[in-house]
Design a protein around this motif. Structure first.
Motif, PDB file in Angstrom:
ATOM      1  N   LEU A  22       0.815  -1.113  -0.116  1.00 54.23           N
ATOM      2  CA  LEU A  22      -0.045  -0.011  -0.107  1.00 54.23           C
ATOM      3  C   LEU A  22       0.750   1.212  -0.163  1.00 54.23           C
ATOM      4  O   LEU A  22       2.011   1.474   0.912  1.00 54.23           O
ATOM      5  CB  LEU A  22      -0.981  -0.230   1.194  1.00 54.23           C
ATOM      6  CG  LEU A  22      -2.178  -1.075   1.108  1.00 54.23           C
ATOM      7  CD1 LEU A  22      -2.828  -1.214   2.287  1.00 54.23           C
ATOM      8  CD2 LEU A  22      -2.899  -0.470   0.008  1.00 54.23           C
ATOM      9  N   GLU A  27      -0.775   6.926   0.022  1.00 56.11           N
ATOM     10  CA  GLU A  27      -2.367   7.601  -0.051  1.00 56.11           C
ATOM     11  C   GLU A  27      -3.414   6.691   0.778  1.00 56.11           C
ATOM     12  O   GLU A  27      -4.535   7.042   0.878  1.00 56.11           O
ATOM     13  CB  GLU A  27      -2.610   7.706  -1.447  1.00 56.11           C
ATOM     14  CG  GLU A  27      -1.814   8.919  -2.074  1.00 56.11           C
ATOM     15  CD  GLU A  27      -2.172  10.189  -1.696  1.00 56.11           C
ATOM     16  OE1 GLU A  27      -3.108  10.474  -1.414  1.00 56.11           O
ATOM     17  OE2 GLU A  27      -1.221  11.275  -1.662  1.00 56.11           O
ATOM     18  N   ALA A  28      -3.112   5.469   1.178  1.00 55.65           N
ATOM     19  CA  ALA A  28      -4.092   4.445   1.760  1.00 55.65           C
ATOM     20  C   ALA A  28      -4.404   4.957   3.163  1.00 55.65           C
ATOM     21  O   ALA A  28      -3.428   5.132   4.034  1.00 55.65           O
ATOM     22  CB  ALA A  28      -3.486   3.144   1.697  1.00 55.65           C
ATOM     23  N   THR A  80      -8.410   1.459   4.705  1.00 61.25           N
ATOM     24  CA  THR A  80      -8.051   0.569   3.694  1.00 61.25           C
ATOM     25  C   THR A  80      -6.896  -0.267   4.020  1.00 61.25           C
ATOM     26  O   THR A  80      -6.581  -1.527   3.784  1.00 61.25           O
ATOM     27  CB  THR A  80      -7.317   1.582   2.420  1.00 61.25           C
ATOM     28  OG1 THR A  80      -8.308   2.172   2.229  1.00 61.25           O
ATOM     29  CG2 THR A  80      -6.818   0.532   1.490  1.00 61.25           C
ATOM     30  N   ARG A  81      -5.962   0.155   4.944  1.00 62.88           N
ATOM     31  CA  ARG A  81      -4.812  -0.787   5.522  1.00 62.88           C
ATOM     32  C   ARG A  81      -5.281  -1.892   6.170  1.00 62.88           C
ATOM     33  O   ARG A  81      -5.131  -3.004   6.164  1.00 62.88           O
ATOM     34  CB  ARG A  81      -3.869   0.047   6.244  1.00 62.88           C
ATOM     35  CG  ARG A  81      -3.008   1.048   5.549  1.00 62.88           C
ATOM     36  CD  ARG A  81      -2.174   1.979   6.533  1.00 62.88           C
ATOM     37  NE  ARG A  81      -1.667   2.720   5.495  1.00 62.88           N
ATOM     38  CZ  ARG A  81      -0.505   2.491   4.560  1.00 62.88           C
ATOM     39  NH1 ARG A  81       0.030   1.444   4.401  1.00 62.88           N
ATOM     40  NH2 ARG A  81      -0.118   3.496   3.799  1.00 62.88           N
ATOM     41  N   ALA A 129       0.778   6.699  -6.382  1.00 62.47           N
ATOM     42  CA  ALA A 129       0.297   5.289  -6.103  1.00 62.47           C
ATOM     43  C   ALA A 129       1.398   4.236  -5.817  1.00 62.47           C
ATOM     44  O   ALA A 129       2.482   4.432  -6.001  1.00 62.47           O
ATOM     45  CB  ALA A 129      -0.440   4.793  -7.276  1.00 62.47           C
ATOM     46  N   PRO A 155      -3.626   0.823  -6.441  1.00 65.53           N
ATOM     47  CA  PRO A 155      -4.253   2.241  -6.545  1.00 65.53           C
ATOM     48  C   PRO A 155      -5.612   2.328  -6.450  1.00 65.53           C
ATOM     49  O   PRO A 155      -6.229   3.252  -5.956  1.00 65.53           O
ATOM     50  CB  PRO A 155      -3.720   2.760  -7.816  1.00 65.53           C
ATOM     51  CG  PRO A 155      -3.066   1.518  -8.640  1.00 65.53           C
ATOM     52  CD  PRO A 155      -2.952   0.653  -7.466  1.00 65.53           C
ATOM     53  N   GLU A 169      -6.345   2.317  -2.827  1.00 66.02           N
ATOM     54  CA  GLU A 169      -5.588   3.600  -2.275  1.00 66.02           C
ATOM     55  C   GLU A 169      -6.604   5.095  -2.501  1.00 66.02           C
ATOM     56  O   GLU A 169      -6.594   5.651  -1.647  1.00 66.02           O
ATOM     57  CB  GLU A 169      -3.974   3.821  -2.783  1.00 66.02           C
ATOM     58  CG  GLU A 169      -3.158   2.680  -2.303  1.00 66.02           C
ATOM     59  CD  GLU A 169      -2.017   2.580  -3.028  1.00 66.02           C
ATOM     60  OE1 GLU A 169      -1.467   3.172  -3.757  1.00 66.02           O
ATOM     61  OE2 GLU A 169      -1.473   1.274  -2.909  1.00 66.02           O
ATOM     62  N   ARG A 170      -6.776   5.114  -3.844  1.00 62.30           N
ATOM     63  CA  ARG A 170      -7.332   6.271  -4.280  1.00 62.30           C
ATOM     64  C   ARG A 170      -8.189   6.107  -5.184  1.00 62.30           C
ATOM     65  O   ARG A 170      -8.368   6.377  -6.397  1.00 62.30           O
ATOM     66  CB  ARG A 170      -6.466   7.413  -4.973  1.00 62.30           C
ATOM     67  CG  ARG A 170      -5.921   8.246  -3.583  1.00 62.30           C
ATOM     68  CD  ARG A 170      -4.930   9.406  -4.311  1.00 62.30           C
ATOM     69  NE  ARG A 170      -5.998  10.311  -4.858  1.00 62.30           N
ATOM     70  CZ  ARG A 170      -5.770  11.455  -5.598  1.00 62.30           C
ATOM     71  NH1 ARG A 170      -4.399  11.756  -5.808  1.00 62.30           N
ATOM     72  NH2 ARG A 170      -6.447  12.108  -6.131  1.00 62.30           N
TER      73      ARG A 170
END
Length: 254
Positions: free
Chosen positions: A147, A150-151, A155-156, A227, A231, A234-235
């Motif tokens: 990751l 931006e994560a 998300t993690r 990224a 990605p 992440e976004r």
């Protein structure tokens, strides 16, 4: 055996193939957007991931996916693959080119790639942690490696849950069966292809994308400066428009 899967929306079929760090839940941010754009969105769990059990004999991931598409009556599809899912998408596009209308590969792997020093070091560290019985440590290593910056924390945690589940399913298997490796030629890929890489990913995956952009008949490469390796998680606000625009260009929903 038919892969565990779900379907959303109506229209031309788009099949999402997950990274081997995740399972089909990684596509949660993409499914409603693609369905709203006019596509029938199919996502599946590969063997040993999510809700699909480990194989009970020799198997082929690409053939599993073709069997699923046959069941769903999807003669021609757009494939979107992340990392290891991208490697499977490339095999399908080479072996069954008439069935693939469009190919989007996010930080894709590729068959036969020799890992560079960073990727090799990751693999050795992961193996050592698994052999020591430290599944939590191996899970944390994957989250930290794959990751980008931006994560979010959520998300993690999501990736951690998916990776931990995959480890538990795979380590619980009584017997390990080989994945069949039929020969194929990437020169047979005819589908227009979008290759996406991340500037914060391991160098291997930018190298793979660059090489494929030169090798495939109709391909373009886009690197995302923000990224990491995933990605779309992440976004999604940045990746979803890329997916929709490329699908509308190469496989319009009517």
């Amino acid at each position: 055996m038919i892969l565990s899967h779900d379907v959303a929306g109506t229209g031309p079929t788009v099949l999402l193939l997950h990274s081997t760090v995740c399972d089909r839940r990684m596509w949660d941010p993409q499914v409603p957007v693609l369905a709203e754009a006019g596509y029938r969105v199919v996502r599946c769990d590969l063997r040993g991931f999510g809700q699909t059990p480990m194989p009970d004999g020799p198997y082929g991931n690409a053939q599993d996916v073709i069997d699923l598409l046959d069941l769903l009556g999807a003669e021609r599809v757009a494939l979107v693959g992340s990392s290891g899912g991208g490697r499977i998408a490339l095999e399908i596009a080479a072996r069954w080119p008439e069935r693939v209308a469009s190919l989007t590969l996010l930080c894709t792997a590729v068959a036969g790639h020799e890992p560079g020093p960073e990727l090799q070091a990751f693999g050795e560290r992961e193996d050592a942690l698994i052999e020591a019985g430290d599944v939590a440590g191996a899970t944390d290593l994957n989250v930290a490696t794959w990751l980008g910056p931006e994560a979010s924390a959520a998300t993690r945690e999501q990736v951690s849950l998916m990776q931990r589940h995959a480890f538990e399913v795979q380590l619980a298997a009584v017997e390990e069966f080989p994945s069949l490796k039929p020969e194929f030629d990437l020169a047979d890929v005819t589908a227009p292809t979008l290759l996406v890489s991340g500037a914060h990913d391991l160098p291997d995956f930018r190298q793979i994308a660059t090489a494929l952009a030169d090798r495939l008949a109709d391909a373009r490469h886009l690197e995302l400066p923000w990224a990491g390796h995933l990605p779309g998680l992440e976004r999604p606000d940045a990746v979803n428009p890329l997916l929709v625009d490329f699908l509308r260009e190469t496989y319009p929903a009517g």
